[in-house]
Design a protein around this motif. Structure first.
Motif, mmCIF file in Angstrom:
data_model
loop_
_atom_site.group_PDB
_atom_site.id
_atom_site.type_symbol
_atom_site.label_atom_id
_atom_site.label_comp_id
_atom_site.label_asym_id
_atom_site.label_seq_id
_atom_site.Cartn_x
_atom_site.Cartn_y
_atom_site.Cartn_z
ATOM 1 N N TYR A 191 41.303 42.191 33.815
ATOM 2 C CA TYR A 191 42.558 41.209 34.683
ATOM 3 C C TYR A 191 42.962 40.595 33.115
ATOM 4 O O TYR A 191 42.284 39.965 31.733
ATOM 5 C CB TYR A 191 41.710 39.910 35.042
ATOM 6 N N GLY A 245 48.699 31.542 34.265
ATOM 7 C CA GLY A 245 47.865 31.088 35.310
ATOM 8 C C GLY A 245 46.734 32.043 36.095
ATOM 9 O O GLY A 245 46.127 32.015 36.254
ATOM 10 N N GLU A 246 47.893 32.873 35.997
ATOM 11 C CA GLU A 246 47.463 33.732 37.405
ATOM 12 C C GLU A 246 46.946 35.549 37.119
ATOM 13 O O GLU A 246 47.394 36.218 36.654
ATOM 14 C CB GLU A 246 48.445 34.208 38.502
ATOM 15 N N LEU A 247 45.383 35.516 37.480
ATOM 16 C CA LEU A 247 44.706 36.465 37.229
ATOM 17 C C LEU A 247 45.131 37.382 38.031
ATOM 18 O O LEU A 247 45.232 37.579 38.462
ATOM 19 C CB LEU A 247 43.566 36.581 37.575
ATOM 20 N N PHE A 272 40.218 38.678 30.375
ATOM 21 C CA PHE A 272 39.105 38.718 31.247
ATOM 22 C C PHE A 272 38.520 40.053 31.331
ATOM 23 O O PHE A 272 39.778 40.555 32.016
ATOM 24 C CB PHE A 272 38.850 38.045 32.311
ATOM 25 N N TYR A 331 30.357 39.019 41.372
ATOM 26 C CA TYR A 331 31.167 39.268 40.300
ATOM 27 C C TYR A 331 31.289 38.285 38.759
ATOM 28 O O TYR A 331 31.343 37.179 38.838
ATOM 29 C CB TYR A 331 32.067 39.511 41.289
ATOM 30 N N PHE A 345 32.330 37.712 35.311
ATOM 31 C CA PHE A 345 33.566 37.201 34.182
ATOM 32 C C PHE A 345 32.759 37.249 33.092
ATOM 33 O O PHE A 345 31.806 36.043 32.871
ATOM 34 C CB PHE A 345 34.524 36.228 34.068
ATOM 35 N N GLY A 346 33.622 37.435 31.616
ATOM 36 C CA GLY A 346 34.080 36.694 30.473
ATOM 37 C C GLY A 346 33.953 35.856 30.393
ATOM 38 O O GLY A 346 34.884 35.659 31.516
ATOM 39 N N THR A 347 34.102 35.458 28.804
ATOM 40 C CA THR A 347 34.388 34.490 28.606
ATOM 41 C C THR A 347 35.767 34.351 28.194
ATOM 42 O O THR A 347 37.041 33.291 28.375
ATOM 43 C CB THR A 347 33.542 33.625 27.334
ATOM 44 N N GLY A 348 36.481 35.754 28.119
ATOM 45 C CA GLY A 348 37.672 35.819 27.835
ATOM 46 C C GLY A 348 37.541 35.363 26.124
ATOM 47 O O GLY A 348 37.250 35.062 25.428
ATOM 48 N N TYR A 376 36.913 30.280 43.033
ATOM 49 C CA TYR A 376 36.454 30.041 41.855
ATOM 50 C C TYR A 376 36.405 29.223 40.585
ATOM 51 O O TYR A 376 37.511 28.227 41.133
ATOM 52 C CB TYR A 376 36.488 31.657 40.582
ATOM 53 N N GLN A 404 37.280 27.833 37.492
ATOM 54 C CA GLN A 404 37.303 28.078 36.145
ATOM 55 C C GLN A 404 37.866 26.945 34.966
ATOM 56 O O GLN A 404 39.098 26.268 35.154
ATOM 57 C CB GLN A 404 38.705 28.962 35.993
ATOM 58 N N GLN A 407 36.841 28.940 29.256
ATOM 59 C CA GLN A 407 36.098 30.026 30.337
ATOM 60 C C GLN A 407 36.031 30.712 31.174
ATOM 61 O O GLN A 407 37.386 30.912 31.497
ATOM 62 C CB GLN A 407 34.881 28.697 30.884
ATOM 63 N N GLY A 408 35.630 31.879 31.497
ATOM 64 C CA GLY A 408 35.937 32.646 32.316
ATOM 65 C C GLY A 408 36.009 32.022 33.775
ATOM 66 O O GLY A 408 35.151 31.299 34.039
ATOM 67 N N PRO A 409 36.123 32.327 35.266
ATOM 68 C CA PRO A 409 36.062 31.697 36.170
ATOM 69 C C PRO A 409 34.547 32.340 36.975
ATOM 70 O O PRO A 409 33.436 32.499 36.381
ATOM 71 C CB PRO A 409 37.175 32.928 37.541
ATOM 72 N N ASP A 468 27.774 34.910 49.662
ATOM 73 C CA ASP A 468 27.308 34.379 48.712
ATOM 74 C C ASP A 468 28.062 32.735 48.485
ATOM 75 O O ASP A 468 28.926 32.220 48.102
ATOM 76 C CB ASP A 468 27.928 35.108 47.490
ATOM 77 N N GLN A 493 25.840 29.382 44.121
ATOM 78 C CA GLN A 493 26.277 28.215 42.672
ATOM 79 C C GLN A 493 27.516 27.462 43.933
ATOM 80 O O GLN A 493 28.278 26.667 42.576
ATOM 81 C CB GLN A 493 27.592 29.399 41.918
ATOM 82 N N LEU A 514 41.129 28.904 41.402
ATOM 83 C CA LEU A 514 41.493 30.148 41.711
ATOM 84 C C LEU A 514 40.773 30.543 43.153
ATOM 85 O O LEU A 514 39.662 30.407 43.716
ATOM 86 C CB LEU A 514 41.287 31.419 40.726
ATOM 87 N N GLN A 549 39.544 42.400 43.562
ATOM 88 C CA GLN A 549 40.230 41.025 43.905
ATOM 89 C C GLN A 549 41.931 40.795 43.409
ATOM 90 O O GLN A 549 41.487 40.977 42.238
ATOM 91 C CB GLN A 549 39.148 39.444 43.069
ATOM 92 N N TYR A 550 42.402 40.245 44.436
ATOM 93 C CA TYR A 550 44.013 39.829 43.975
ATOM 94 C C TYR A 550 43.937 38.464 43.704
ATOM 95 O O TYR A 550 43.362 37.766 44.892
ATOM 96 C CB TYR A 550 44.651 40.137 44.769
ATOM 97 N N PHE A 551 43.826 37.144 43.070
ATOM 98 C CA PHE A 551 44.214 36.293 42.931
ATOM 99 C C PHE A 551 45.401 34.784 42.658
ATOM 100 O O PHE A 551 46.409 35.611 42.481
ATOM 101 C CB PHE A 551 44.128 35.434 40.909
ATOM 102 N N GLY A 552 45.248 34.371 43.291
ATOM 103 C CA GLY A 552 46.048 33.087 43.572
ATOM 104 C C GLY A 552 46.558 32.939 42.040
ATOM 105 O O GLY A 552 46.117 33.141 41.332
ATOM 106 N N PRO A 553 48.006 31.617 42.156
ATOM 107 C CA PRO A 553 48.107 30.939 41.161
ATOM 108 C C PRO A 553 47.273 29.848 40.436
ATOM 109 O O PRO A 553 47.164 29.622 38.933
ATOM 110 C CB PRO A 553 49.196 30.279 41.169
#
Lengths: 117, 115
Positions: A37, A43-45, A91, A105, A107-110, B35, B37, B41-43, B56, B59, B91, B104-108
């Motif tokens: 990603y 900010g949007e992935l 990411f 799911y 994610f890495g730290t980017g 998520y 973030q 860091q990552g989400p 789930d 967390q 997110l 997955q499709y993300f919002g802003p």
């Protein structure tokens, strides 16, 4: 346990250079999915690619290419002839089945990529 | 096709106050994710819904965070009371299928600052 490592925290390149972003993953499963990603300053992935563990063919999409190697548990991303608009955080993510039957799911730290004009 | 919508985009609150975020997924997407973030860091997945059921939430800090997805469409995420360490971007994402191997499709996102 699942883990995604992006060892490069930040990379700076000059426009038109090629750049490779590394992603190393750990998984105990034989069936899993890998993703890349892009997160621009807005900010949007933004989804770039999805690859399942049975498909080791490399993929090219325009200036983007991905190299999946199960032998080294790596899924690296190369941008050819980088442009300023490629500046973003990238990411890598892994999805695999949990023992409960759900999928996790991670994610890495980017890696923050800065492309300088 | 409209993307994932989130509101508000920014929120500043004092610690111990409450806050709520809203998400509207892509039409027809069965699965919705929240998520957190933290800067740099990552989400990190907080909660995953499949239609209106929780898949789930392992967390999710349940002592202060709650989420619901009524009617299997929109979702709200609430924090009550907020702590300083909750400052992050929240997110929302959605996927068409019912497993998180789908794209997955993300919002802003909603940027929360807790003072």
């Amino acid at each position: 346990a699942q883990k995604v490592t992006q060892a490069q925290t930040e990379i700076s390149v000059v426009e038109k250079e090629d750049v490779t972003l590394d992603c190393v993953y750990e998984t105990r499963d034989t069936t899993y999915y890998l993703f890349w990603y892009k997160q621009p300053p807005s900010g949007e992935l933004v989804f770039l690619i999805r690859r399942n563990s049975f498909d080791e063919q490399n993929e090219i999409s325009g200036r983007y290419s991905w190299n999946f190697q199960k032998s080294t548990s790596s899924f690296n991303f190369t941008i050819t002839a980088s442009q300023v608009v490629d500046s973003a955080v990238y990411f890598c993510a892994l999805s695999e089945a949990e023992s409960s039957g759900t999928y996790k799911y991670i994610f890495g730290t980017g890696t923050r990529l800065k492309v300088l004009a | 096709e409209a993307g994932v919508a989130q509101s508000p985009r920014y929120k500043i609150i004092e610690k111990r106050q409450s806050v709520a975020f809203w998400c509207n997924p892509i039409s027809g997407h069965a699965t919705l994710y929240w998520y957190q973030q933290i800067l740099g860091q990552g989400p990190k997945l907080l909660i995953q819904f499949q239609n209106n059921g929780v898949v789930d939430d392992s967390q999710l800090p349940k002592d202060r965070f709650s989420a619901e997805r009524l009617k299997g469409v929109d979702s709200t995420l609430k924090i009550q009371p907020a702590k300083l360490e909750d400052s992050a971007v929240y997110l929302c994402a959605s996927s068409h299928g019912q497993v998180s191997t789908d794209t997955q499709y993300f919002g802003p996102g909603t940027r929360l600052t807790v003072l």
